[in-house]
Design an enzyme around this catalytic site. Structure first.
Site: not given
Ligand code: HSE
Length: 306
Positions: A129, A181
């Protein structure tokens, strides 16, 4: 794929409207298909098959980064070869990067005869991530690994709680635009008003209680976000219209999935979830925006290995 294990690594919905970075839900559909085997030398080889071309450099790949961290920390004498058939579109908001990271680390653990706890898997997967979002967050990787709904009370140190929940239907509407993101995090305000924070705390507590008590009305009225949604929804065409039409169709509620652009809606029945899907598709057709939809359920198992 002779000699490889097969992994189905699921899409996930992070945030669940009011729980920015702390709540996430695992989906039955879609999922990435991955194949993995041990190699004789420490190191990671990544290959992508299917429509999406992914970075081959393991340090820049969301599946590769967690594996490199695992090899280094555990001083492994082996490495891994990973073949990824990415079915979850990068930048879709349903945990594409997390699926690669969670699938790779769960696959590695299986190949190493399960030396790691689930919590360790989440810790390593967060390295993936970091590659995608620039920061570590666990609200996609935790539900991908644990299944169901996860509450991430803290990431340093990790504290993950699985929340029991009713058997709801999930409609995912994915307009074919890409939102990174990292960009969707950049635009957020760094400070919140106390009155907004109080509202958000109330909603998070209400949502978690609603899931645990099977209280659909409480779930419905707690699916409200006064902090993130007003900022991010601007990036998503038709957002307000789709939300209103979904509620009118009988959905319990929903909002932006993760950092968007996908929208998700929770419904009590398949019929309602189907109506949400068709009205949203119609709205995007009128706006000339192509969209993909999924009518699916909560995946209670998480990553599956065969
Ligand atoms: N909680 C993260 C965010 C999820 O909203 O930025 C990203 O999928």
């Amino acid at each position: 794929m002779e000699g490889y294990i097969t992994i189905h690594s699921p899409a996930t919905v992070a945030n669940l409207v009011c729980g920015f970075d702390i709540l996430g839900l695992c989906l039955e559909q879609p999922y990435d298909v991955m194949y993995m085997k041990l190699t004789d030398e420490p190191g990671v080889v990544i290959r992508s098959i299917g429509e999406q071309e992914l970075p081959a450099d393991p340090a820049a790949n969301t599946a590769g980064a967690p594996l490199l961290e695992l090899i280094e920390e555990k001083k492994l004498n082996n490495g891994f070869e990973v073949i990824i058939d990415k079915k979850i579109r990068p930048g879709s908001g349903i945990g594409s990067s997390s699926a690669s990271a969670a699938g790779a680390i769960a696959g590695a653990n299986h190949l190493l005869s399960n030396i790691l706890l689930k919590e360790d898997l989440v810790r390593y997967a967060m390295a993936g991530e970091k590659v995608a979002a620039g920061v570590k967050h666990a609200d996609n990787v935790a539900p991908a690994i644990y299944g169901g709904i996860s509450l991430i009370r803290s990431i340093f140190p990790l504290d993950i709680i699985s929340i029991p929940c009713p058997d709801l239907y999930v409609t995912v509407i994915h307009p074919q635009i890409e939102v990174k993101t990292s960009d969707a995090r950049q635009i957020l305000k760094k400070q919140v008003l106390l009155k907004d924070a109080i509202k958000q705390w109330g909603n998070i507590a209400g949502l978690v209680t609603g899931f645990m008590q099977n209280n659909l009305e409480l779930i419905s009225r707690s699916l409200e976000d006064v902090i993130i949604e007003p900022v991010r929804s601007i990036l998503i065409p038709g957002f307000n219209e789709i939300k209103t039409s979904s509620i009118n169709a009988g959905a319990l509620g929903g909002g932006i999935s993760g950092s968007g652009p996908s929208i998700f809606m929770l419904s009590e029945t398949k019929e309602i979830a189907g109506k949400v899907e068709s009205t949203a598709s119609e709205i995007y057709k009128n706006l000339n925006v192509e969209c993909n939809t999924y009518l699916t359920k909560i995946n209670r198992q998480g990553v599956k290995i065969f």
